[in-house]
Design a protein around this motif. Structure first.
Motif, PDB file in Angstrom:
ATOM      1  N   LYS A  16       1.410   0.648   9.218  1.00 49.81           N
ATOM      2  CA  LYS A  16       2.251   1.533   8.383  1.00 49.81           C
ATOM      3  C   LYS A  16       1.853   3.007   8.555  1.00 49.81           C
ATOM      4  CE  LYS A  16      -0.663   1.613   4.490  1.00 49.81           C
ATOM      5  NZ  LYS A  16      -1.863   1.624   5.229  1.00 49.81           N
ATOM      6  N   ASP A 118      -7.296   7.650   2.648  1.00 48.84           N
ATOM      7  CA  ASP A 118      -8.064   6.570   2.192  1.00 48.84           C
ATOM      8  C   ASP A 118      -9.142   6.348   3.358  1.00 48.84           C
ATOM      9  OD1 ASP A 118      -5.617   5.917   0.554  1.00 48.84           O
ATOM     10  OD2 ASP A 118      -6.931   5.029  -0.210  1.00 48.84           O
ATOM     11  N   GLU A 161      -2.844   5.303   1.032  1.00 48.03           N
ATOM     12  CA  GLU A 161      -2.311   4.509   1.617  1.00 48.03           C
ATOM     13  C   GLU A 161      -0.986   3.960   0.876  1.00 48.03           C
ATOM     14  OE1 GLU A 161      -6.082   1.829   3.375  1.00 48.03           O
ATOM     15  OE2 GLU A 161      -5.306   1.531   1.404  1.00 48.03           O
ATOM     16  N   ARG A 162      -0.921   3.925  -0.362  1.00 45.64           N
ATOM     17  CA  ARG A 162       0.256   3.769  -1.010  1.00 45.64           C
ATOM     18  C   ARG A 162       1.481   4.260  -0.587  1.00 45.64           C
ATOM     19  NH1 ARG A 162      -1.303   1.296  -6.632  1.00 45.64           N
ATOM     20  NH2 ARG A 162       0.772   0.690  -6.714  1.00 45.64           N
ATOM     21  N   GLU A 163       1.237   5.643  -0.437  1.00 40.34           N
ATOM     22  CA  GLU A 163       2.303   6.542  -0.106  1.00 40.34           C
ATOM     23  C   GLU A 163       2.706   6.399   1.218  1.00 40.34           C
ATOM     24  OE1 GLU A 163       1.300  10.788  -2.461  1.00 40.34           O
ATOM     25  OE2 GLU A 163      -0.402   9.841  -1.211  1.00 40.34           O
ATOM     26  N   THR A 164       2.091   6.093   2.258  1.00 36.72           N
ATOM     27  CA  THR A 164       2.435   5.746   3.580  1.00 36.72           C
ATOM     28  C   THR A 164       3.206   4.277   3.680  1.00 36.72           C
ATOM     29  OG1 THR A 164       0.366   4.862   4.518  1.00 36.72           O
ATOM     30  CG2 THR A 164       0.581   7.067   4.685  1.00 36.72           C
ATOM     31  N   ALA A 165       2.625   3.430   2.843  1.00 39.39           N
ATOM     32  CA  ALA A 165       3.519   2.230   2.611  1.00 39.39           C
ATOM     33  C   ALA A 165       4.785   2.424   2.200  1.00 39.39           C
ATOM     34  CB  ALA A 165       2.755   1.297   2.039  1.00 39.39           C
ATOM     35  N   ALA A 166       4.911   3.277   0.915  1.00 38.32           N
ATOM     36  CA  ALA A 166       6.280   3.823   0.372  1.00 38.32           C
ATOM     37  C   ALA A 166       7.146   4.205   1.374  1.00 38.32           C
ATOM     38  CB  ALA A 166       6.032   4.419  -0.710  1.00 38.32           C
ATOM     39  N   ASN A 196     -12.051   3.370  -4.031  1.00 41.88           N
ATOM     40  CA  ASN A 196     -11.025   2.774  -4.826  1.00 41.88           C
ATOM     41  C   ASN A 196     -11.455   2.538  -6.459  1.00 41.88           C
ATOM     42  OD1 ASN A 196      -8.953   2.839  -2.806  1.00 41.88           O
ATOM     43  ND2 ASN A 196      -9.155   0.732  -2.295  1.00 41.88           N
TER      44      ASN A 196
END
Lengths: 274, 274
Positions: A16, A118, A161-166, A196
């Protein structure tokens, strides 16, 4: 970090982060080609290569490919065993060397990687736990070019990480979901877990750790990294910067029973690097 | 760290570390008195004070006692609520101020604390996670004397918790086993857990973290701490070093509804400090 006329080489894994940064750079109007390394890690490599190729094809982008087995005679699983290096160590060494060498050969101004908050925080955590002065001095979102080195930039260090996945979900980018099977249980993933857990207890602590370092501590270590760079000579086999006679990459290839491709020329690399 | 003729004041809590360091210093022939602070933390304080007093009595050592409630009109539980500080913050502030002030008043050359490797590594961990430059500059086994400050020394920083406990068992020293009930769930104990997990996976990582800092990183932050010290003036109420007009300890006492004992004189403190 990046000039508007820079020619960029994006290190593409099929995940991602690298697909996001490539997509974002192209949308912003930058000239960005991709480079995918075939690491020979079984199904994981087949699958991730597929995602990288489809991404490039669908968008009409140029994806350069280097296959370790075909072009250098080794792959990461066999190479790490033969060279008695941890797989992630052999892989990181191969990537750093080959991305830099390919960028020098191709006349690119910078190598772009998709490292996110991350990733960077976990690397910093490991470097701080051992107070690796040189690594700490080199850990920065922009590493300037130098003799034998192209510029390295990490535009995504502020995103989790959650932002690049989003981003990938919103942009309809398909990417490999699996983690590399050889990384399971490595220290880096252990550091990510620790961070985390801390983030869950104290939201914002991951960003405070990385950006506090960048703003208030990195400069205190930068001199060490510069000194290390100043002390490098050229590898007698491939011309890459090295503190010894033969660089770590050439030693890895040799111990893994591989060979440098006949087209590569040390003199050429050094000249372009200057 | 310590000269053979130094008069030492040991900060005694009744726990294994402070009783070990006091015992070891006396055995090595140093002149070492103890100072116990009555923090007013219910049964925990009653019990820990008992261990400190019995230790001193059995060995014919001098134990000075300061009771926060009797002499300053507050205790840690009530004071931290009134001052809106976390209990560990109010406690640490009280200890730092009173140990230093008592050592200055009593003409001692240094305050000795029992901080061990586990303590110091956990404090360092917290300071690094937030890159607290001033705290990092002050984190060292010896802090030299300065205007308003006696020398602070931590002779046990190379020993782990299990080693100081083993020393006490071997020497027949009884110490309070309970952790302070107000510390349960605080960040410091969380950092200790993280470091213990890392130590279990990679033995030696705790020592590598602390001593790597001391050897290769502390010096890069020491200047910040010196600058902070140079900028301190004298508290208008008690004479202790402070960046403002009134020091944090006097503000804590005031907000907690207490008062400085009538015998304490700011001029006196400053004169001895010079």
């Amino acid at each position: 970090m990046i000039g508007s006329d820079d020619r960029l080489l994006v290190a593409v894994s099929g995940g991602k982060d690298s697909l996001m940064v490539w997509d974002a750079l192209v949308r912003l109007g930058y000239q960005a080609d991709g480079l995918y390394l075939g690491l020979g890690i079984g199904e994981y490599s087949d699958e991730s290569g597929g995602f990288a190729r489809r991404f490039a094809e669908e968008r009409g982008l140029r994806l350069i490919e280097i296959d370790l087995r075909q072009q250098y005679g080794y792959d990461i699983p066999a190479g790490s065993r033969a060279a008695k290096r941890a797989p992630c160590s052999a892989c990181g060494l191969s990537k750093r060397h080959l991305f830099n060498a390919a960028a020098l050969e191709g006349g690119y101004d910078a190598v772009v990687t998709g490292h996110n908050l991350d990733d960077e925080a976990a690397v910093l955590f490991g470097n701080v736990m051992r107070w690796e002065e040189g690594y700490l001095g080199r850990q920065y979102p922009v590493l300037p070019a130098g003799p034998g080195f192209v510029r390295k930039v990490k535009p995504l260090v502020r995103l989790g990480e959650r932002e690049t996945a989003a981003y990938c979900v919103l942009r309809g980018i398909d990417y490999v979901l699996d983690e590399c099977p050889m990384a399971v249980g490595n220290k880096h993933l252990g550091y990510k877990e620790i961070l985390n857990d801390m983030e869950a207890r104290s939201p914002g602590s991951k960003a405070a750790f990385l950006f506090g370092f960048i703003e208030r501590a990195h400069g205190r270590f930068a001199g060490d990294a510069e000194e290390e760079r100043d002390d490098l000579g050229a590898c007698t086999q491939c011309g890459a910067p090295t503190p010894g006679d033969v660089c770590a990459f050439c030693r890895l290839v040799e111990r893994a029973g591989g060979a440098m491709p006949s087209g590569s020329s040390p003199v050429e690399l050094r000249r372009k690097a200057g």
